[in-house]
Design a protein around this motif. Structure first.
Motif, PDB file in Angstrom:
ATOM      1  N   VAL A   6       0.827  -1.103   0.007  1.00  0.00           N
ATOM      2  CA  VAL A   6       0.278   0.096   0.143  1.00  0.00           C
ATOM      3  C   VAL A   6       0.964   1.061  -0.024  1.00  0.00           C
ATOM      4  O   VAL A   6       1.844   1.351   0.864  1.00  0.00           O
ATOM      5  CB  VAL A   6      -0.812   0.099   1.267  1.00  0.00           C
ATOM      6  N   TYR A   7       0.890   2.032  -1.055  1.00  0.00           N
ATOM      7  CA  TYR A   7       1.466   3.139  -1.269  1.00  0.00           C
ATOM      8  C   TYR A   7       0.655   4.310  -0.512  1.00  0.00           C
ATOM      9  O   TYR A   7      -0.750   4.272  -0.848  1.00  0.00           O
ATOM     10  CB  TYR A   7       1.934   3.743  -2.492  1.00  0.00           C
ATOM     11  N   SER A   8       1.351   5.108   0.483  1.00  0.00           N
ATOM     12  CA  SER A   8       0.377   6.072   1.344  1.00  0.00           C
ATOM     13  C   SER A   8       0.838   7.251   1.849  1.00  0.00           C
ATOM     14  O   SER A   8       2.117   7.604   1.221  1.00  0.00           O
ATOM     15  CB  SER A   8      -0.054   5.209   2.557  1.00  0.00           C
ATOM     16  N   THR A   9       0.244   8.152   2.228  1.00  0.00           N
ATOM     17  CA  THR A   9       0.895   9.288   2.821  1.00  0.00           C
ATOM     18  C   THR A   9       0.059   9.575   4.165  1.00  0.00           C
ATOM     19  O   THR A   9      -0.908   8.740   4.345  1.00  0.00           O
ATOM     20  CB  THR A   9       0.471  10.501   1.923  1.00  0.00           C
ATOM     21  N   ALA A  10       0.834  10.182   5.032  1.00  0.00           N
ATOM     22  CA  ALA A  10       0.081  10.583   6.276  1.00  0.00           C
ATOM     23  C   ALA A  10      -1.039  11.265   6.004  1.00  0.00           C
ATOM     24  O   ALA A  10      -1.433  12.081   5.141  1.00  0.00           O
ATOM     25  CB  ALA A  10       0.924  11.549   7.008  1.00  0.00           C
ATOM     26  N   TYR A  11      -2.045  11.381   7.065  1.00  0.00           N
ATOM     27  CA  TYR A  11      -3.214  12.089   7.159  1.00  0.00           C
ATOM     28  C   TYR A  11      -4.102  12.054   5.916  1.00  0.00           C
ATOM     29  O   TYR A  11      -4.747  12.908   5.032  1.00  0.00           O
ATOM     30  CB  TYR A  11      -3.151  13.605   7.126  1.00  0.00           C
ATOM     31  N   GLY A  26      -7.562  -9.396   8.039  1.00  0.00           N
ATOM     32  CA  GLY A  26      -6.408 -10.241   8.592  1.00  0.00           C
ATOM     33  C   GLY A  26      -5.123 -10.110   7.574  1.00  0.00           C
ATOM     34  O   GLY A  26      -4.304 -11.108   7.514  1.00  0.00           O
ATOM     35  N   ALA A  27      -4.993  -9.256   6.493  1.00  0.00           N
ATOM     36  CA  ALA A  27      -4.161  -9.331   5.552  1.00  0.00           C
ATOM     37  C   ALA A  27      -3.076  -8.381   5.931  1.00  0.00           C
ATOM     38  O   ALA A  27      -3.121  -7.168   6.670  1.00  0.00           O
ATOM     39  CB  ALA A  27      -4.754  -8.854   4.499  1.00  0.00           C
ATOM     40  N   GLU A  28      -1.792  -8.986   5.931  1.00  0.00           N
ATOM     41  CA  GLU A  28      -0.455  -8.329   6.230  1.00  0.00           C
ATOM     42  C   GLU A  28      -0.234  -7.505   5.013  1.00  0.00           C
ATOM     43  O   GLU A  28      -0.189  -7.972   3.978  1.00  0.00           O
ATOM     44  CB  GLU A  28       0.554  -9.047   6.699  1.00  0.00           C
ATOM     45  N   PHE A  29       0.419  -6.152   5.148  1.00  0.00           N
ATOM     46  CA  PHE A  29       0.830  -5.375   4.156  1.00  0.00           C
ATOM     47  C   PHE A  29       2.141  -4.634   4.123  1.00  0.00           C
ATOM     48  O   PHE A  29       2.321  -4.423   5.553  1.00  0.00           O
ATOM     49  CB  PHE A  29      -0.407  -4.661   3.256  1.00  0.00           C
ATOM     50  N   ASP A  30       2.847  -4.182   3.278  1.00  0.00           N
ATOM     51  CA  ASP A  30       4.015  -3.418   3.412  1.00  0.00           C
ATOM     52  C   ASP A  30       3.352  -2.084   3.030  1.00  0.00           C
ATOM     53  O   ASP A  30       2.644  -1.719   2.013  1.00  0.00           O
ATOM     54  CB  ASP A  30       4.917  -3.721   2.480  1.00  0.00           C
ATOM     55  N   GLU A  31       3.735  -1.016   3.949  1.00  0.00           N
ATOM     56  CA  GLU A  31       3.099   0.529   3.556  1.00  0.00           C
ATOM     57  C   GLU A  31       4.389   1.116   3.228  1.00  0.00           C
ATOM     58  O   GLU A  31       5.249   1.085   4.045  1.00  0.00           O
ATOM     59  CB  GLU A  31       2.429   0.965   4.859  1.00  0.00           C
ATOM     60  N   ILE A  32       4.327   1.883   1.886  1.00  0.00           N
ATOM     61  CA  ILE A  32       5.359   2.690   1.600  1.00  0.00           C
ATOM     62  C   ILE A  32       4.699   4.048   1.626  1.00  0.00           C
ATOM     63  O   ILE A  32       3.690   4.436   0.921  1.00  0.00           O
ATOM     64  CB  ILE A  32       5.399   2.187   0.100  1.00  0.00           C
ATOM     65  N   ARG A  33       5.392   4.961   2.582  1.00  0.00           N
ATOM     66  CA  ARG A  33       5.041   6.240   2.552  1.00  0.00           C
ATOM     67  C   ARG A  33       5.641   7.100   1.755  1.00  0.00           C
ATOM     68  O   ARG A  33       6.684   7.533   1.573  1.00  0.00           O
ATOM     69  CB  ARG A  33       5.321   6.535   4.097  1.00  0.00           C
ATOM     70  N   VAL A  34       4.852   7.436   0.659  1.00  0.00           N
ATOM     71  CA  VAL A  34       5.604   8.411  -0.544  1.00  0.00           C
ATOM     72  C   VAL A  34       5.726   9.921  -0.056  1.00  0.00           C
ATOM     73  O   VAL A  34       6.404  10.447  -0.904  1.00  0.00           O
ATOM     74  CB  VAL A  34       4.590   8.009  -1.743  1.00  0.00           C
ATOM     75  N   ASP A  35       5.094  10.210   1.265  1.00  0.00           N
ATOM     76  CA  ASP A  35       5.346  11.453   1.358  1.00  0.00           C
ATOM     77  C   ASP A  35       6.645  11.860   1.952  1.00  0.00           C
ATOM     78  O   ASP A  35       7.261  13.046   1.928  1.00  0.00           O
ATOM     79  CB  ASP A  35       4.110  12.096   2.360  1.00  0.00           C
ATOM     80  N   GLN A  36       7.139  10.726   2.557  1.00  0.00           N
ATOM     81  CA  GLN A  36       8.672  10.927   3.034  1.00  0.00           C
ATOM     82  C   GLN A  36       9.540  10.579   1.975  1.00  0.00           C
ATOM     83  O   GLN A  36      10.850  11.199   2.349  1.00  0.00           O
ATOM     84  CB  GLN A  36       8.801   9.896   4.112  1.00  0.00           C
ATOM     85  N   PRO A  38      10.377  11.209  -2.131  1.00  0.00           N
ATOM     86  CA  PRO A  38       9.877  11.392  -3.485  1.00  0.00           C
ATOM     87  C   PRO A  38      10.072  10.333  -4.516  1.00  0.00           C
ATOM     88  O   PRO A  38       9.291   9.980  -5.259  1.00  0.00           O
ATOM     89  CB  PRO A  38      10.555  12.658  -3.899  1.00  0.00           C
ATOM     90  N   GLN A  39      11.305   9.720  -4.288  1.00  0.00           N
ATOM     91  CA  GLN A  39      11.409   8.605  -5.335  1.00  0.00           C
ATOM     92  C   GLN A  39      10.648   7.505  -5.193  1.00  0.00           C
ATOM     93  O   GLN A  39      10.285   6.750  -6.392  1.00  0.00           O
ATOM     94  CB  GLN A  39      13.141   8.109  -5.239  1.00  0.00           C
ATOM     95  N   LEU A  40      10.100   7.258  -4.124  1.00  0.00           N
ATOM     96  CA  LEU A  40       9.062   6.268  -3.857  1.00  0.00           C
ATOM     97  C   LEU A  40       7.616   6.487  -4.561  1.00  0.00           C
ATOM     98  O   LEU A  40       7.115   5.718  -5.199  1.00  0.00           O
ATOM     99  CB  LEU A  40       8.789   5.730  -2.507  1.00  0.00           C
ATOM    100  N   ARG A  41       7.537   8.126  -4.553  1.00  0.00           N
ATOM    101  CA  ARG A  41       6.156   8.249  -5.379  1.00  0.00           C
ATOM    102  C   ARG A  41       6.357   8.232  -6.960  1.00  0.00           C
ATOM    103  O   ARG A  41       5.433   7.929  -7.352  1.00  0.00           O
ATOM    104  CB  ARG A  41       6.027   9.798  -4.971  1.00  0.00           C
ATOM    105  N   ALA A  42       7.701   8.437  -7.368  1.00  0.00           N
ATOM    106  CA  ALA A  42       7.859   7.970  -8.590  1.00  0.00           C
ATOM    107  C   ALA A  42       7.718   6.447  -8.994  1.00  0.00           C
ATOM    108  O   ALA A  42       7.058   6.270  -9.974  1.00  0.00           O
ATOM    109  CB  ALA A  42       9.320   8.417  -9.172  1.00  0.00           C
ATOM    110  N   GLU A  43       8.100   5.721  -8.086  1.00  0.00           N
ATOM    111  CA  GLU A  43       8.105   4.142  -8.321  1.00  0.00           C
ATOM    112  C   GLU A  43       6.575   3.948  -8.419  1.00  0.00           C
ATOM    113  O   GLU A  43       6.092   3.071  -9.064  1.00  0.00           O
ATOM    114  CB  GLU A  43       8.823   3.452  -6.852  1.00  0.00           C
ATOM    115  N   MET A  44       5.815   4.346  -7.528  1.00  0.00           N
ATOM    116  CA  MET A  44       4.174   4.308  -7.091  1.00  0.00           C
ATOM    117  C   MET A  44       3.778   4.547  -8.753  1.00  0.00           C
ATOM    118  O   MET A  44       2.819   3.939  -9.045  1.00  0.00           O
ATOM    119  CB  MET A  44       3.689   4.990  -6.097  1.00  0.00           C
TER     120      MET A  44
END
Ligand code: GSH
Length: 85
Positions: A6-11, A26-36, A38-44
C-alpha cells in the motif's frame, strides 16, 4: 497470502479506510510512505501506470487501484479470493 503493498501518505483518509479493510481481513501489507520519499512516489506512479493519488494498492501481481477500487472488489466478492490466491 500474496504480498500486499500500500503506497500511502500521512493524513490520507482514503489510505486509512483501505488499510482498515485490509486489517479487518487479517491481511498483512507493506506500507510505503511516499510523502517521506519522493523517489518512492515516482516508483508508485510507474508501477500503477501513472496513478497519482494515494493509496495505490497492489495485491500480488494485481494493481487494485485506490481505496474505492478495493471496496468495489469487496462488494463484488472478489477481494477474499484475491487475498487467498
Ligand atoms: N478515488 C481515490 C481517491 C484517492 C484520493 O483522492 N487521495 C488523495 C489523498 S486522501 C490524494 O491522493 N490527493 C492528491 C491528489 O489528488 O493529487 C481512491 O479511492 O483511492
Amino acid at each position: 497470502m500474496p504480498n500486499i503493498t500500500v503506497y500511502s501518505t500521512a493524513y490520507c483518509p482514503y489510505c486509512i479506510r483501505a488499510k482498515m479493510l485490509l486489517e479487518q481481513k487479517g491481511a498483512e501489507f507493506d506500507e510505503i510512505r511516499v510523502d517521506q520519499q519522493p523517489q518512492l512516489r515516482a516508483e508508485m506512479m510507474k508501477r500503477s501506470n501513472g496513478g497519482r493519488t494515494v493509496p495505490q494498492i497492489f495485491i500480488g501481481d494485481t494493481h487494485v487501484g485506490g481505496c474505492d477500487e478495493l471496496f468495489a472488489l469487496e462488494r463484488q466478492g472478489r477481494l477474499d479470493p484475491l487475498l487467498s490466491a
